[in-house]
Scaffold this active site. Structure first.
Site, PDB file in Angstrom:
ATOM      1  N   GLN A   1       0.630  -1.006  -0.191  1.00  0.00           N
ATOM      2  CA  GLN A   1       0.246   0.016   0.284  1.00  0.00           C
ATOM      3  C   GLN A   1       1.200   1.015   0.291  1.00  0.00           C
ATOM      4  O   GLN A   1       1.623   1.489   1.234  1.00  0.00           O
ATOM      5  CB  GLN A   1      -1.133  -0.039   1.654  1.00  0.00           C
ATOM      6  CG  GLN A   1      -1.754   1.087   1.459  1.00  0.00           C
ATOM      7  CD  GLN A   1      -2.534   1.245   2.922  1.00  0.00           C
ATOM      8  OE1 GLN A   1      -2.487  -0.009   3.341  1.00  0.00           O
ATOM      9  NE2 GLN A   1      -3.617   2.162   2.372  1.00  0.00           N
TER      10      GLN A   1
ATOM     11  N   HIS B   1      -8.479   1.970  -1.032  1.00  0.00           N
ATOM     12  CA  HIS B   1      -9.094   2.158  -2.221  1.00  0.00           C
ATOM     13  C   HIS B   1      -9.359   0.528  -2.762  1.00  0.00           C
ATOM     14  O   HIS B   1      -7.794  -0.291  -2.273  1.00  0.00           O
ATOM     15  CB  HIS B   1      -8.296   2.603  -3.180  1.00  0.00           C
ATOM     16  CG  HIS B   1      -6.759   2.396  -2.910  1.00  0.00           C
ATOM     17  ND1 HIS B   1      -6.415   3.163  -1.720  1.00  0.00           N
ATOM     18  CD2 HIS B   1      -5.551   1.978  -3.736  1.00  0.00           C
ATOM     19  CE1 HIS B   1      -4.299   3.213  -1.466  1.00  0.00           C
ATOM     20  NE2 HIS B   1      -4.948   1.740  -3.053  1.00  0.00           N
TER      21      HIS B   1
ATOM     22  N   HIS C   1      -8.404  -1.188  -5.942  1.00  0.00           N
ATOM     23  CA  HIS C   1      -8.294  -2.083  -7.861  1.00  0.00           C
ATOM     24  C   HIS C   1      -9.069  -2.146  -8.218  1.00  0.00           C
ATOM     25  O   HIS C   1      -9.264  -3.375  -8.028  1.00  0.00           O
ATOM     26  CB  HIS C   1      -7.081  -2.757  -7.931  1.00  0.00           C
ATOM     27  CG  HIS C   1      -6.117  -1.796  -7.315  1.00  0.00           C
ATOM     28  ND1 HIS C   1      -4.137  -0.444  -7.943  1.00  0.00           N
ATOM     29  CD2 HIS C   1      -5.202  -0.764  -6.038  1.00  0.00           C
ATOM     30  CE1 HIS C   1      -3.681   0.223  -7.107  1.00  0.00           C
ATOM     31  NE2 HIS C   1      -4.212  -0.213  -5.411  1.00  0.00           N
TER      32      HIS C   1
HETATM   33  P1  AMP Z   1      -1.106   1.288  -3.679  1.00  0.00           P
HETATM   34  O1  AMP Z   1       0.287   1.374  -3.895  1.00  0.00           O
HETATM   35  O2  AMP Z   1      -2.123  -0.121  -3.108  1.00  0.00           O
HETATM   36  O3  AMP Z   1      -1.782   1.755  -2.652  1.00  0.00           O
HETATM   37  O4  AMP Z   1      -2.657   1.791  -5.207  1.00  0.00           O
HETATM   38  C1  AMP Z   1      -2.094   3.621  -4.518  1.00  0.00           C
HETATM   39  C2  AMP Z   1      -2.633   3.797  -6.544  1.00  0.00           C
HETATM   40  O5  AMP Z   1      -2.776   4.585  -6.289  1.00  0.00           O
HETATM   41  C3  AMP Z   1      -1.519   3.452  -7.524  1.00  0.00           C
HETATM   42  O6  AMP Z   1      -1.730   2.431  -8.517  1.00  0.00           O
HETATM   43  C4  AMP Z   1      -1.215   4.872  -7.408  1.00  0.00           C
HETATM   44  O7  AMP Z   1      -0.665   4.925  -9.531  1.00  0.00           O
HETATM   45  C5  AMP Z   1      -2.616   5.526  -7.805  1.00  0.00           C
HETATM   46  N1  AMP Z   1      -2.366   7.014  -7.314  1.00  0.00           N
HETATM   47  C6  AMP Z   1      -1.436   7.701  -6.945  1.00  0.00           C
HETATM   48  N2  AMP Z   1      -1.828   8.866  -6.925  1.00  0.00           N
HETATM   49  C7  AMP Z   1      -3.119   9.448  -7.810  1.00  0.00           C
HETATM   50  C8  AMP Z   1      -3.626  10.206  -8.342  1.00  0.00           C
HETATM   51  N3  AMP Z   1      -3.568  11.353  -7.911  1.00  0.00           N
HETATM   52  N4  AMP Z   1      -4.821  10.384  -8.932  1.00  0.00           N
HETATM   53  C9  AMP Z   1      -4.913   9.128 -10.026  1.00  0.00           C
HETATM   54  N5  AMP Z   1      -4.482   7.382  -9.092  1.00  0.00           N
HETATM   55  C10 AMP Z   1      -4.021   8.079  -8.678  1.00  0.00           C
END
Ligand code: AMP
Ligand code: ZN
Length: 115
Positions: free
Chosen positions: A95, A101, A103
């Site tokens: 994370q 969130h 996915h």
């Molecule tokens: P995680 O690694 O599961 O915490 O996923 C976080 C996700 O958020 C990653 O896939 C990033 O590419 C995505 N992310 C980070 N900042 C943004 C943003 N401003 N808008 C859309 N997605 C984002």
């Protein structure tokens, strides 16, 4: 709203996102760095740091997030072929954004086990 939380800022429309679905409780938008042809993030509007931080009182909200994923998959035309849903939790879970969130990944075959 949690100060310095990028997803809370997206909920507040303080920073832009490509929103695909929104209702009273959840927001969904395209991931900035898509890992699949379709890569959408579904988040509760209220700040919950991770799945590990969700409470029993938030059980319905968690279910609402999952129902939103399924509806968005239909809306985006990927439900028939199938999709991968992922919730990364904590350090070992990978994370990186500390606002819960889900996915939604689709548009290609996803391998198992995940990396
Ligand atoms: P995680 O690694 O599961 O915490 O996923 C976080 C996700 O958020 C990653 O896939 C990033 O590419 C995505 N992310 C980070 N900042 C943004 C943003 N401003 N808008 C859309 N997605 C984002
Ligand atoms: Zn937040």
């Amino acid at each position: 709203m949690q100060p310095n939380c990028i997803f809370c800022k997206i909920v507040a429309k303080e920073i832009p996102a490509k929103i695909v679905f929104e209702d009273e409780h959840v927001l969904a938008f395209h991931d900035l760095h898509p890992q699949s042809p379709v890569h959408v993030l579904v988040i509760p509007k209220v700040h919950i740091a991770s799945l590990a931080h969700a409470t029993d009182e938030q059980s319905a909200l968690l279910g609402h997030c999952l129902r939103a994923v399924a509806k968005i998959a239909v809306e985006l035309g990927v439900a028939d072929n199938g999709y991968r849903t992922v919730i990364n939790t904590g350090n070992d879970g990978g994370q990186t954004v500390h606002h819960l969130h889900v996915h939604l990944l689709a548009g290609r075959q996803h391998g198992w086990p995940p990396g």
